[in-house]
Design an enzyme around this catalytic site. Structure first.
Site, PDB file in Angstrom:
ATOM      1  N   ARG A 104      20.361  47.292  22.747  1.00 20.44           N
ATOM      2  CA  ARG A 104      20.602  46.903  21.349  1.00 20.44           C
ATOM      3  C   ARG A 104      19.444  47.380  20.491  1.00 20.44           C
ATOM      4  O   ARG A 104      18.290  47.071  20.780  1.00 20.44           O
ATOM      5  CB  ARG A 104      20.707  45.376  21.217  1.00 20.44           C
ATOM      6  N   THR A 108      19.169  46.762  13.926  1.00 20.32           N
ATOM      7  CA  THR A 108      20.576  46.649  13.503  1.00 20.32           C
ATOM      8  C   THR A 108      21.396  45.775  14.455  1.00 20.32           C
ATOM      9  O   THR A 108      22.496  45.352  14.125  1.00 20.32           O
ATOM     10  CB  THR A 108      21.233  48.037  13.487  1.00 20.32           C
ATOM     11  N   ASP A 200      15.794  36.124  27.282  1.00 21.63           N
ATOM     12  CA  ASP A 200      16.231  37.506  27.467  1.00 21.63           C
ATOM     13  C   ASP A 200      16.572  37.726  28.947  1.00 21.63           C
ATOM     14  O   ASP A 200      15.682  37.722  29.804  1.00 21.63           O
ATOM     15  CB  ASP A 200      15.105  38.465  27.027  1.00 21.63           C
ATOM     16  N   ASP A 203      14.713  40.709  30.655  1.00 24.34           N
ATOM     17  CA  ASP A 203      13.288  40.440  30.897  1.00 24.34           C
ATOM     18  C   ASP A 203      13.080  39.400  31.986  1.00 24.34           C
ATOM     19  O   ASP A 203      12.201  39.520  32.829  1.00 24.34           O
ATOM     20  CB  ASP A 203      12.611  39.960  29.604  1.00 24.34           C
TER      21      ASP A 203
HETATM   22  C1  PRP Z   1      21.340  42.270  26.117  1.00 26.52           C
HETATM   23  C2  PRP Z   1      22.397  41.758  27.077  1.00 26.52           C
HETATM   24  C3  PRP Z   1      23.659  42.429  26.612  1.00 26.52           C
HETATM   25  C4  PRP Z   1      23.426  42.526  25.141  1.00 26.52           C
HETATM   26  C5  PRP Z   1      24.226  41.466  24.462  1.00 26.52           C
HETATM   27  O1  PRP Z   1      20.908  43.534  26.514  1.00 26.52           O
HETATM   28  O2  PRP Z   1      22.132  42.036  28.409  1.00 26.52           O
HETATM   29  O3  PRP Z   1      23.876  43.701  27.172  1.00 26.52           O
HETATM   30  O4  PRP Z   1      22.030  42.323  24.886  1.00 26.52           O
HETATM   31  O5  PRP Z   1      24.097  41.555  23.108  1.00 26.52           O
HETATM   32  P1  PRP Z   1      25.300  41.915  22.138  1.00 26.52           P
HETATM   33  O6  PRP Z   1      26.453  41.082  22.551  1.00 26.52           O
HETATM   34  O7  PRP Z   1      24.746  41.520  20.799  1.00 26.52           O
HETATM   35  O8  PRP Z   1      25.563  43.388  22.247  1.00 26.52           O
HETATM   36  P2  PRP Z   1      19.657  44.261  25.842  1.00 26.52           P
HETATM   37  O9  PRP Z   1      20.081  45.121  24.718  1.00 26.52           O
HETATM   38  O10 PRP Z   1      18.594  43.255  25.578  1.00 26.52           O
HETATM   39  O11 PRP Z   1      19.214  45.274  26.957  1.00 26.52           O
HETATM   40  P3  PRP Z   1      18.714  45.022  28.447  1.00 26.52           P
HETATM   41  O12 PRP Z   1      19.891  44.464  29.206  1.00 26.52           O
HETATM   42  O13 PRP Z   1      18.375  46.400  28.883  1.00 26.52           O
HETATM   43  O14 PRP Z   1      17.545  44.083  28.421  1.00 26.52           O
END
Ligand code: PRP
Length: 209
Positions: A104, A108, A200, A203
Site C-alpha cells: 500500500r 494514497t 501491522d 511487521d
Molecule cells: C497490508 C495487509 C494487506 C493490506 C490491506 O499489507 O497485509 O495486504 O495492507 O490493506 P488494504 O485493504 O487497505 O489494501 P501492506 O501494504 O502493509 O504490505 P505488507 O503485507 O508487505 O506488510
C-alpha cells in the site's frame, strides 16, 4: 452479517485471535497463531467443495472414498499473506501457490503491484486469496481484478481481521467473491490501520518495523 460475508464463530478462532491481537505476543508466537487460524478459516471456506467418488481398498475390504474435484490455487498477497500459506498447504498438498506482490502506498493507501507470475492461462478452478488484513479493501479488490483478468472464475477470500470499509469495497467490486473472516473490527484510523486490529500483520510476522 450479509450473505457472502462469513465471520467465524468458532471458539478456537476467537481464542487464537485474542492471542494474535495481544501486544505482548512475540513474532514466533504470532506466526504460529496466524498459521493455526488460517487453517481453521480455510476449513470453513472449503466446506462446500465438490467431490468425485473414488472407492478405496482398506485392509478389511472396499470402502466409499472421495477426492476433491477442483484444482485449488492458494493466492497469498505479499507479504503478510505468506504466513497463511504453509498450514493451509499442508491440508491441501495438491494446491498450487500463486504469489501476488502488492504494497500500500502510505500516502494514497492505494495498492501498488510489484510481483505477479501468473501464467497466461488459469491452471486452477478455485482460487483462495490469503491475506490477514482487509483494511480499505484496495489490495483484495486489486488481487481479485488480477485473478479475474487471468480467467479465474471461482474465487474466495480468507482473511483474519476486516474493517467494515474493506468488506464494503469488496462486496461492491466483487459481490461474487465470498469472504471468510476471523473477525470484523470497528473502523480504520486516519492512516488506514484497522482499529483495534492487531497492528501491522507483516511487521509482526517478520519482526520488522
Ligand atoms: C497490508 C495487509 C494487506 C493490506 C490491506 O499489507 O497485509 O495486504 O495492507 O490493506 P488494504 O485493504 O487497505 O489494501 P501492506 O501494504 O502493509 O504490505 P505488507 O503485507 O508487505 O506488510
Amino acid at each position: 452479517m450479509e450473505e457472502g460475508v462469513h465471520v467465524s464463530s468458532h471458539p478456537l478462532v476467537k481464542h487464537k485471535l485474542t492471542l494474535l491481537r495481544d501486544i505482548n505476543t512475540n513474532s514466533t508466537q504470532f506466526r504460529q497463531v496466524v498459521r493455526e487460524i488460517s487453517i481453521l478459516l480455510t476449513y470453513e471456506a472449503t466446506q462446500n467443495l465438490q467431490l468425485d467418488p473414488k472407492p478405496v481398498t482398506t485392509p478389511m475390504g472396499e470402502a466409499d472414498g472421495w477426492v476433491l474435484r477442483s484444482r485449488i490455487g492458494l493466492v497469498p498477497i505479499l507479504r503478510a499473506g505468506l504466513g497463511m500459506v504453509n498450514g493451509v498447504w499442508e491440508m491441501m498438498p495438491g494446491a498450487e501457490v500463486w504469489h501476488i506482490g502488492l504494497y500500500r502506498d502510505e500516502r494514497t493507501l492505494r495498492p501498488v503491484e510489484y510481483y505477479n507470475k501468473l501464467p497466461v492461462e488459469p491452471t486452477v478452478q478455485l482460487c483462495l486469496i490469503l491475506d490477514p488484513m482487509l483494511a480499505t479493501g484496495g489490495s483484495a479488490v486489486a488481487t481479485t481484478d488480477l485473478l479475474k483478468k487471468w480467467g479465474a472464475t471461482r474465487i474466495k477470500y480468507v482473511g483474519l481481521i476486516a474493517a467494515p470499509e474493506g468488506i464494503r469495497a469488496m462486496r461492491k467490486a466483487h459481490p461474487d467473491v465470498p469472504l471468510f473472516l476471523g473477525a470484523v473490527d470497528e473502523r480504520l484510523n486516519e492512516i488506514g490501520f484497522i482499529v483495534p486490529g492487531l497492528g501491522d500483520a507483516g511487521d509482526r510476522q517478520f519482526g520488522t518495523g
